[in-house]
Every structure is written in C-alpha cells, then in structure tokens.
Design a protein around this motif. Structure first.
Motif, PDB file in Angstrom:
ATOM      1  N   GLU A  43     -33.985 -33.936  29.658  1.00 25.83           N
ATOM      2  CA  GLU A  43     -33.383 -34.735  30.729  1.00 25.83           C
ATOM      3  C   GLU A  43     -32.859 -33.855  31.862  1.00 25.83           C
ATOM      4  O   GLU A  43     -33.070 -34.153  33.041  1.00 25.83           O
ATOM      5  N   LEU A  45     -34.189 -33.481  35.835  1.00 24.75           N
ATOM      6  CA  LEU A  45     -33.314 -33.663  36.994  1.00 24.75           C
ATOM      7  C   LEU A  45     -33.301 -32.420  37.891  1.00 24.75           C
ATOM      8  O   LEU A  45     -33.353 -32.533  39.123  1.00 24.75           O
ATOM      9  N   LYS A  71     -31.606 -45.263  39.858  1.00 25.07           N
ATOM     10  CA  LYS A  71     -32.596 -44.828  38.865  1.00 25.07           C
ATOM     11  C   LYS A  71     -34.013 -45.005  39.400  1.00 25.07           C
ATOM     12  O   LYS A  71     -34.878 -44.137  39.210  1.00 25.07           O
ATOM     13  N   LEU A 128     -27.264 -41.630  34.248  1.00 20.07           N
ATOM     14  CA  LEU A 128     -27.957 -40.963  35.351  1.00 20.07           C
ATOM     15  C   LEU A 128     -27.050 -40.837  36.568  1.00 20.07           C
ATOM     16  O   LEU A 128     -27.039 -39.812  37.257  1.00 20.07           O
TER      17      LEU A 128
END
Length: 702
Positions: free
Chosen positions: A217, A221, A253, A284
C-alpha cells in the motif's frame, strides 16, 4: 542566549520560531532571585497578563502565542491557556486553546506542548480534540510541528497549516498547490520530519489495523506521488493531484486510483495493470494527508530512497542475509571506480539499485559539466538530456532475486532513467535457468527490453535451439564495471548449481557439499567482466584473513589485478548485522593486445589498503552526523549559501537538535565518515587517497 540556556537538556527547541520573536521574548524577561539567591527568569504571559516562570515548555508556549497573535491575527480574547478539559470526572488542562469566532466558549484549535515527543503529544492532542469536539489540533516542541484536522474520533488528517483568523478551514483544504508551492512548504523542512517518521506514524495509527500489506500500500502511494510530482515539474502550472482538496473519501479514492493508473502506464513493469488501491476511503484519506506535503523528488532521491530502504528491510531483505548498502559506501565505490558514459555497468545483487542509481548520477553530473549546465534542485524530475537518457537505457543494468526489491529498484531506475530501465528479476547464480525466464511471456512482458539489451553484452550472443525453444549461453559477459554487495548469509547446497563453479571445489580440487553464497558471487561477478573490466564488491572480512579461504584469494589474484581493499567499520551494516566487511576493488587482467592497454598482466604491483576509522553509526545502528563544530568554516560557508538559495530538503527526528549539525546542499544531515569528502564540506578521505594512488599508478580509468 537566555532562552537557549533555559531549553538546554530539554526536548524543546527554538527552530520553529523566527529570530525577531525569540529576541522580543528575551527582551521581556525579568529575573527574580529564589531563596538560594539564584536568578530565575520570568515573563508576563501574553494571555494571563501575569508573571510566569519560564520553563522550557513555557518558552515554547509564549513563542507560539506570538505566532497566533502576530502571524495568524487571532485576538487575545479568543485565546486561553491552561484551559480545563473534562474527561468524565477527570479534568486536564490544554496548553493553548483558540475559540470559535462566533461561539467564544467552543474550542476551535487546541495546541499541545506538554508532551515534547510527537507520538505522546499526538495522543494527548487527539484526546483533547475528541473531548471538546475541536476540529483542529497542533502539536509542537519548538523543533517539529504538526497540524491536524479531526474528521472523526478515530481519524486525524494532516493539514499544511492552520487557518488565519480571517480564513475558514475549507480555505486551507481547498487551496490548490503547484510544484513550487510544494517546494516552498515542504513538510520535511517546515515541520522537521522525515518520510520514515511519517511512515512509522501511519503504521501506528492506520495501516497496522487496516488488514492490508503495508509494503504494497505504501509502495503504491509513494509511486503515485512520485508520478504526480514528475508531471508537475515538467508542467509547473499544473496543480498537484496527490492532495486532498476537501473531497469526500470516495472522491479522493477515485482520484488517487486514476492517478495510480496513469503512473502504472508511464512507468511500466512495476505493478500489474489490474492492481487497485485496497485501503478504505478513510484510511487512504489519512495516508494521503500525511504524504501530500512532502517533496519526494530532489537532486539525489535520498528522501524516497530512505523510505524504500526501511520498507524493504522491514518486509524481507534481512531474511536472506542481503542488506542495503549505506549510500556513503556506495558513493565511495563510485568515486573510486569512476564510471564513464561509454561504459557498461551492472549490479548483480541490486537490492534497491543503490549502485546503479548513484552511478547514473555520477555520469549525469559529468555530462552536465561537459555542457556547462548547472545541477538544479529538482534534477531527478526534470527532462533529461538525450545523452543522459541514452546512458540509462543502454549502459546501466541491475539484477536481483528478490521480487519486491526488484520492483523498488525498477521504480528508482525508471525515475532516474525517465522511463527506461534494465533492472531484471533474475537469480544471478543460476544463469542456466535464465532461458526459462526468457521463454515465460509474463516475465518477458515486464523485462523484455532489459533482456534484449543485456544479450548484446554476451561474449557469445548467438542463440541455439533446444526442443523448439530459443536458448542463450548466459555465463560470460563484456561489462566494464560491476559494483555489488552480494548476500553473505546462507550456503548453496544444490549440486546442480555447485557443479557450475570452480570455487565450489576446495583447495585440493574436491567438490564441496555446500559453499557460501558470497564465494560463488565472486566467481560469477568475474564472469560478467570483460578483460580490463573493474569491480567493487563488499565481502565478509574473513575472506581476506581466513587460512581456509586462501584458495579464493589465489583464484582472484590469478584472474585480476587487486587494486585495493577498504576495511569498513563493524557498525556500517548495523542494526541488521555486525559482520565485519571490506570492499574489494579489482581489475581483470587484459592479455589481449587487441583490446588496448587496459590492465596488462604484471607479476608485482602495489595494492591500495585503507581502513575506515570513523564508525558512521553507533553500536545500535543509529547514524552519527557531522556537527558544525567539526567543520566551523564549512558551516559558515553553507549558512551564507543557503541564505539566498531555494529551499532545501531536510529531515530529522525528535531526538536531533538540527542547530548543532552541518547540512549539505540538499539540507541533509551529513553522516560522519572518512570515506570521501562530502561536497567539499568535510575532509578528504579514502576515495581521494585512492584516486591519487590510481593516477600515480596510471590505472586506465583515471
């Protein structure tokens, strides 16, 4: 300075505040004698209008009150200190509270000073905001500062600042940012944080309980944000998109996923095209708010490199005995081997691609110098010269057997190479199986270009056919330079693999049942080198000393001129391992007169020996940094240069007083070592001594 004396031995600092505010506060100090006759500093509080003893916490509070009143234009009537906050029957006192303009009893901003460590301070701050409903929180210890917007009791997102008295919170959230805005407001400078610190913060608060693969993750990003910064650097009027401009969680998102999809198309072969961001909208939102204020690109990629190093070490590398090489060791090797733009270079145990990336920077700087062009601060994000792109796409290679490390390496190489890379997922030692990769369509889709390019460097580039499949002899290559830090841990026991290597036999020529991985890498690396090619390789110190390893040393000496051995300090690879290591520098004998006088065989020659004296890290593996007092002239020079320079990157943690330390031209702390002279700010080191030796010996690459 009076305030500096008060703050001495505390965790509070003055770095966040302008000199005029510090001076103004000092001029307001009055002294009173205590019962022992000692002078005690007092100040009249700007809000309470009575004299208060100046403790370290009170110094920071009074200075921040000045900031609220002078810079943000909040009136005294909207501010309270030591404001009571109820937690059921228990009551605590918030350090500073700014009240809502319309409801002067409703907290709007809460500022926490009592806990001078971020993690403790943020927890206290969150509890105050939750108890009062205040939408904004600020934590500062005078050194670092953080601003938060409370979205619900569990989630606080980072915001770039607090609104002025004439603004609304939405004004802060919806303000559009360009790349120049990011440069001017870089959180690493203004809030004195590091990307690694922010990752740890996200892990603690969100990712640990999100049910996701933290590495994947965060990698997604960071990858997306790098693309966003690159796009805006190439088009300065473009607004950054990796940012929450007040969108709902679902809208944010959708935007970040779209940007991630664009990044995947621009930098192919790192993520599958079908990969989606799996964080929930609220998770997020927190992560984007933490990362959006950081400028990842600079002229040496140190900021993102540090974050990737942390993530990979955490996820997999140490299990295989393969550790990231400190960047100052890499830079020493690059300086000593002096790669040139026409030469082919490879790292056979690439990790995150430190050796290739720093080789690229070394050559690029030569190319800019030849054109008389300066190196700008956003050097790595700007459009490259044609010859710079050509160098990366055709001359620099890297391979590694760890798939996650390869993806990070490809990312850094794609960034550096403007979309071109020859980083491949291969097992260096098991070269017969490379053809299996080549005949795998999914592998070829990702690594096909690199495979095509590396085949051109085969000693025997002609293919042959076995059972309808195309095969290549992948043992011998014609590389000019190899730099590598092969994994030390583990032994190879597979007889099929051992049979390919001479060094799998002992000094009596008997096949051994198991052989150290690094021993096989020595032989394999020499297979990659053309006659006259040179190598820098990190090896365990025992290979140079153990009597049982004499046959290895004889094998090397028979095939190469030993240029030098640099003994590294035992702390260099801590905290991952305390293994004592050395860098071995070699040049392969050139017995072919048609290849020119690169390294003609001689029987007797001098060897360069050096030992690293400065440890660079303490016994726990924390880096030791150069202090201003070590090089006062350099500190004065940098202070003068940076007064008129554009903003520089800087990183820090709560325990470092940046005022004591010398910073380089990027605003980075300088690791205290004696391997080379850092930007002319420190003393000449081992690399400079080797260069002098190489010139005296008329080595071909100097």
């Amino acid at each position: 300075m009076i305030l500096a004396n008060i703050l001495r031995d505390s965790d509070y600092k003055l770095n966040q505040f302008k000199d005029e505010k510090i001076t103004k506060l000092e001029q307001s100090i009055v002294f009173k004698q205590d019962k022992k006759g000692s002078d005690i500093a007092y100040i009249e509080c700007l809000i309470r209008k009575k004299q208060i003893k100046l403790t370290p916490e009170e110094v920071v509070r009074q200075l921040y009150l000045m900031v609220l009143i002078d810079d943000y234009q909040y009136s005294n009537s909207r501010i309270a200190v030591e404001e009571s906050v109820s937690f059921g029957r228990e009551k605590k006192r918030a350090d500073i509270v700014v009240f809502d303009a319309q409801q002067l009893t409703v907290p709007y901003i809460i500022i926490e000073l009592k806990k001078p460590k971020l993690k403790d301070g943020k927890e206290q701050l969150k509890s105050y905001c939750n108890a009062t409903g205040a939408p904004i929180g600020v934590w500062t210890n005078g050194e670092s500062i953080s601003y938060y917007n409370r979205r619900d009791p569990n989630y606080f997102i980072d915001i770039p600042s607090i609104p002025k008295s004439t603004q609304k919170l939405t004004d802060i959230l919806t303000e559009r940012w360009t790349i120049q805005t990011l440069v001017d407001n870089d959180k690493l400078i203004k809030e004195r944080k590091s990307l690694k610190d922010l990752i740890l913060e996200m892990e603690d608060e969100v990712l640990a309980n999100a049910g996701v693969d933290v590495f994947e993750e965060l990698f997604q990003l960071i990858f997306t944000k790098l693309f966003d910064e690159l796009s805006s650097t190439r088009n300065p009027s473009r607004n950054l998109e990796f940012r929450n401009y007040g969108e709902t969680g679902a809208e944010l998102k959708e935007k970040i996923q779209r940007l991630f999809d664009e990044a995947k198309q621009h930098w192919e072969g790192v993520f599958d095209n079908r990969t989606k961001i799996t964080l929930t909208s609220s998770h997020l939102e927190v992560c984007v708010s933490s990362l959006q204020g950081i400028k990842l690109f600079n002229s040496n990629l140190d900021v993102v490199d540090e974050a990737f190093e942390y993530l990979i070490n955490k996820s997999s590398k140490g299990d295989k005995g393969q550790y990231f090489t400190p960047r100052y060791v890499i830079d020493m090797c690059v300086k000593m081997l002096n790669p040139q733009a026409h030469e082919y270079m490879i790292d056979t145990a690439a990790g995150s691609c430190g050796f290739p990336v720093h080789t690229i920077f070394h050559v690029w700087k030569q190319q800019l110098k030849e054109r008389g062009l300066p190196i700008s601060h956003l050097f790595t994000a700007e459009k490259k010269l044609t010859e710079q792109e050509d160098y990366v796409s055709s001359k620099v290679f890297a391979i590694d057997f760890d798939e996650r490390a390869v993806r990070v390496a490809r990312t850094l190489n794609l960034i550096a190479g403007d979309g071109q890379t020859n980083v491949m997922h291969l097992n260096t030692l098991d070269y017969d199986r490379w053809n299996d990769y080549y005949n795998n369509i999914e592998w070829t889709d990702i690594y096909g270009t690199g495979w095509k390019n590396i085949r051109k460097l085969l000693v025997n580039p002609k293919s042959y056919n076995v059972n309808g499949e195309t095969k290549f002899d992948c043992r011998d290559f014609n590389f000019d330079i190899i730099m590598a830090n092969p994994p030390f841990a583990g032994e190879i026991k597979e007889s099929r693999l051992l049979a390919k290597y001479e060094l799998s036999k002992n000094s009596k020529g008997k096949q051994q049942a198991k052989v150290g991985r690094d021993i096989l890498f020595i032989e394999r690396n020499l297979d990659f080198l053309k006659p006259g090619g040179r190598m820098a390789v990190v090896l365990p110190q025992g290979r140079f000393n153990n009597s049982s390893d004499k046959y290895i040393r004889e094998y090397i000496a028979d095939r190469c001129r030993i240029l030098g051995v640099v003994g590294l300090h035992g702390n260099v690879f801590k905290p991952h391992t305390g293994t004592k290591t050395s860098v071995l520098l070699l040049q392969k004998w050139n017995d072919d007169p048609n290849l020119g006088p690169l390294c003609p065989r001689v029987d007797d020659y001098p060897i360069f020996f050096a030992t690293m004296q400065e440890p660079s890290k303490d016994n726990s593996g924390e880096k030791i940094y150069v202090k201003k007092q070590d090089y006062p002239e350099s500190a004065q020079k940098m202070r003068h240069e940076q007064q008129s320079a554009e903003p520089v990157d800087s990183y820090n943690d709560d325990s470092i007083d940046m005022e004591q330390y010398l910073l380089d031209s990027h605003g980075h702390l300088i690791v205290k070592h004696d391997l080379f002279n850092h930007e002319g700010l420190t003393q000449d080191g081992i690399a400079e001594a080797f260069i002098e030796f190489a010139k005296k010996e008329k080595l071909s690459f100097f």
